[in-house]
Design a protein around this motif. Structure first.
Motif, short mmCIF file in Angstrom:
data_model
loop_
_atom_site.label_atom_id
_atom_site.label_comp_id
_atom_site.label_asym_id
_atom_site.label_seq_id
_atom_site.Cartn_x
_atom_site.Cartn_y
_atom_site.Cartn_z
N ARG A 317 42.89 49.24 31.23
CA ARG A 317 42.63 50.50 31.93
C ARG A 317 41.12 50.77 31.97
N ARG A 318 40.44 50.52 30.87
CA ARG A 318 39.00 50.72 30.83
C ARG A 318 38.28 49.67 31.67
N ALA A 319 38.80 48.45 31.68
CA ALA A 319 38.17 47.39 32.47
C ALA A 319 38.21 47.72 33.95
N ILE A 320 39.32 48.32 34.41
CA ILE A 320 39.43 48.72 35.81
C ILE A 320 38.40 49.78 36.14
N GLN A 321 38.19 50.70 35.22
CA GLN A 321 37.22 51.78 35.45
C GLN A 321 35.78 51.34 35.24
N GLY A 322 35.58 50.27 34.47
CA GLY A 322 34.22 49.81 34.17
C GLY A 322 33.82 48.61 34.99
N ASP A 323 33.08 47.70 34.35
CA ASP A 323 32.52 46.55 35.07
C ASP A 323 33.01 45.22 34.53
N GLU A 324 34.15 45.19 33.84
CA GLU A 324 34.59 43.94 33.24
C GLU A 324 35.33 43.04 34.23
N LEU A 325 35.97 43.61 35.23
CA LEU A 325 36.71 42.81 36.19
C LEU A 325 35.77 42.25 37.25
N GLN A 326 36.09 41.06 37.73
CA GLN A 326 35.32 40.43 38.80
C GLN A 326 36.28 39.84 39.82
N LEU A 327 35.82 39.73 41.05
CA LEU A 327 36.58 39.02 42.06
C LEU A 327 35.97 37.66 42.29
N TYR A 328 36.84 36.65 42.34
CA TYR A 328 36.44 35.31 42.75
C TYR A 328 37.10 35.02 44.09
N PHE A 329 36.52 34.10 44.83
CA PHE A 329 36.97 33.87 46.20
C PHE A 329 37.18 32.38 46.44
N GLN A 330 38.43 32.01 46.82
CA GLN A 330 38.71 30.61 47.13
C GLN A 330 38.64 30.41 48.64
N PRO A 331 37.84 29.44 49.09
CA PRO A 331 37.67 29.23 50.54
C PRO A 331 38.96 28.77 51.21
N GLN A 332 39.14 29.23 52.43
CA GLN A 332 40.20 28.74 53.31
C GLN A 332 39.51 28.00 54.47
N VAL A 333 39.97 26.77 54.74
CA VAL A 333 39.24 25.88 55.64
C VAL A 333 40.11 25.50 56.83
N PRO A 374 46.42 51.05 40.45
CA PRO A 374 44.95 51.15 40.35
C PRO A 374 44.27 49.79 40.35
N LEU A 375 44.90 48.78 39.74
CA LEU A 375 44.31 47.44 39.77
C LEU A 375 44.28 46.91 41.19
N GLY A 376 45.37 47.09 41.92
CA GLY A 376 45.42 46.64 43.31
C GLY A 376 44.38 47.33 44.18
N GLU A 377 44.19 48.63 43.95
CA GLU A 377 43.19 49.36 44.75
C GLU A 377 41.78 48.93 44.39
#
Length: 584
Positions: A317-333, A374-377
């Motif tokens: 819950r705190r990670a969602i509100q803070g800066d601990e989560l990151q998005l990574y991106f896998q390329p589609q070719v 909240p995680l999805g948003e």
């Protein structure tokens, strides 16, 4: 007749709202200031309130807080309106107890749909009251709903409790337990303020049942004198022993009883089709007064949240509100050109100690503790901001693939929240692929069709993730633009002739329906070669690249551009021409 109060100092907009509502058979009230709106709300108790955040006297947040603090207005749904839609104002509105959130300029159909959604939810909650607490159901959505707080402990019990607290200071045989629902604010932010109150009311029912079962306390000489609701997210249970404790194991007996009660209260509850897991903390207080009970955020209860026993759910819950989560991106070719045409957004969690917590560990925790919405948003907001950044860097044709969960599938206001986030970033829905797993579609085919149709109508590219043969018979009736082939069909495809036949059939049917195809989990050149022969449109997998940080993904885009200077990444994206307006 259903009455709706509009609080807005923009006279033209308020009149526009009221006229539109009147044409749809709603009675309206209009206020130009927050204080005037509060007065009208208390006098008339409307069934819904539409309130601007920016008001000339007090802010809309202040109005919302005062509405929630008064018994007769606390359960009224509130839709907040703002000139500047940002994730921060959205989160602040929902945390304060708003039920929905609209950003100017406001589309009339969206406004009316938001109104109807909240009124329908109000009716459903009223029916829940009738079933769960044996009250009479309302005749219509316009009927007043009794506030759950009105059914909680009366002020008389608070008076009794205050008297007993004085006795507690002089009696060694007494004890006071303070019971706190620590995720109350999060439940209100995720599901709405009224549902948060329903959780409190369910808790009180459980406490009263426990209060009547003296044999379950494990306390031979204890007498439960008073159960009181002391405000916001807290209850108090006062005990006085019939005789002073003398045995050495007396404290152990009290501790065991407390643990048993906490375990009982933390069992999942289902309210209005939402499965919720209360986060309960119980503390025995020494020499407390009533003021202490209402301000426990600075007490050991609040301090305990920072201790080593912090649960994974609370950390998430705190990670969602803070800066601990990151998005990574896998390329589609794109397989015909070799160009990057899109990216799938994947969430990663790195703690401050730089330890990674895997999705397989925290996603089930999110599902069990009401954190998937909240995680999805957070994922959607972050991905859209990243896509905006890439578009400014001239990678304008890169699409973004986002995974949807069952919670979003069943959420009545998911579309409205999604549109608010899209409007806030000015991203065209055409560039957003929304992936729904095949198993969820088959679990609730009717609901899935409805959601996919609505997404397609609004310009998004709906996709079926982990596509196998299971939903093939339904495919002509599903308004989707993309099939994402399950990796179980891709793995060792060059050796498995049966899978080659299945994949060829899927590709042929998809082409006939003008649906794009993506192969997931491509790891070898031989697999890729067969997919090209079978005329699959695009792929993603370790053969080309794993999921990358935003910076590394951007570097890969730049390198791709340098290799083909006359072709920008994303241009050959194989999207159907009927995308967003398909009639299937």
């Amino acid at each position: 007749m259903t009455t709706i109060l509009v609080i807005d100092d923009d006279t033209k907009l308020a009149t526009f709202f009221c006229n539109a509502l009147a044409l749809n058979d709603f009675a309206t009230l209009q206020a130009a200031t927050g204080l005037e709106g509060m007065q009208l709300a208390q006098q008339h108790q409307p069934q819904l309130i539409v309130c601007n955040i920016n008001l000339p006297d007090i802010s809309g947040y202040d109005v919302l807080e005062r509405l929630r603090s008064h018994t007769i207005t606390t359960a009224i749904p509130v839709i907040m309106v703002t000139d500047h839609g940002t994730p921060e104002t959205f989160r602040c509105s929902m945390a304060q107890g708003a039920d929905d959130y609209l950003t100017k300029p406001i589309d009339l159909p969206d406004f009316l749909q938001a109104v109807r959604t909240q009124l329908t939810k109000r009716e459903q909650l009223a029916q829940y009251f009738a079933q769960a607490f044996q009250t009479s159901p309302p005749a219509s959505p316009a009927s007043p709903i009794k506030s759950p707080y009105e059914q909680l402990t009366s002020p008389t019990n608070l008076t009794e409790l205050e008297i007993q607290l004085e006795q507690l200071k002089q009696s060694p045989g007494s004890s006071l337990w303070v019971i706190q629902l620590r995720n109350y604010s999060d439940l209100c932010a995720d599901y709405g303020h009224v549902l948060g109150q329903l959780v409190l009311q369910t808790m009180e029912q459980q406490l009263r049942q426990w209060q009547e079962r003296e044999q379950d306390w494990g306390l031979d000489s204890a007498l439960c004198l008073t159960l009181a609701y002391v405000g916001r997210d807290r209850f108090a249970v006062f005990f006085r022993a019939s005789e002073p404790p003398t045995q050495a194991d007396s404290k152990a007996a009290w501790d065991t009883a407390m643990v048993n009660l906490q375990t009982e209260l933390q069992q999942p509850m289902v309210i209005n089709n939402h499965r919720l897991v209360p986060d309960i903390h119980i503390e025995a207080m020494v020499h407390p007064d009533l003021a202490q009970l209402k301000t426990l955020d600075s007490s050991p209860i609040g301090a305990a949240l920072d201790g080593p026993s912090l649960s994974l759910a609370e950390r998430l819950r705190r990670a969602i509100q803070g800066d601990e989560l990151q998005l990574y991106f896998q390329p589609q070719v794109d397989l015909s050109s070799g160009q990057i045409v899109g990216a799938e957004a994947l969430v990663r969690w790195y703690t401050p100690e730089e330890n990674q917590i895997l999705p397989i560990q925290f996603i089930p925790v999110a599902e069990e503790n009401g954190l998937m919405l909240p995680l999805g948003e957070w994922i959607i907001e972050t991905a859209l901001r990243q896509l905006t950044h890439w578009q400014k860097k001239q990678f304008s044709a890169i699409s973004m693939a986002l995974n949807l969960s069952s919670y979003q599938l069943r959420s009545s206001d998911f579309i409205h929240r999604l549109m608010a986030m899209v409007k806030a970033t000015s991203i065209s829905p055409v560039m957003i692929d929304l992936e729904l797993p095949e198993r969820l579609i088959l679990e609730d085919l009717s609901q899935a069709k409805s959601l996919l149709a609505e997404l397609s109508k609004r310009g998004f590219s709906p996709a079926i993730d982990d596509f196998s043969f299971s939903s093939l018979s339904h495919l002509p009736d599903l308004p989707v633009n993309i099939l994402k082939l399950d990796k179980c069909f891709v793995r060792n495809l060059h050796q498995n002739t049966n899978n080659q036949v299945i994949v060829k059939a899927i590709m042929d049917i998809a082409r006939s329906l003008n649906i794009s195809t993506i192969a997931n989990g491509v790891e070898t050149a031989r697999e890729l070669s067969v997919l090209k022969q079978l005329k699959c449109h695009s792929m993603q997998g370790y053969l080309f690249s794993p999921a990358l940080s935003a910076q590394d993904f951007e570097t890969l885009l730049l390198e791709s551009t340098k290799r083909s200077p006359n072709r920008r990444p994303g241009l050959p994206h194989p999207r159907p021409l009927t995308m967003g307006v398909t009639s299937r």
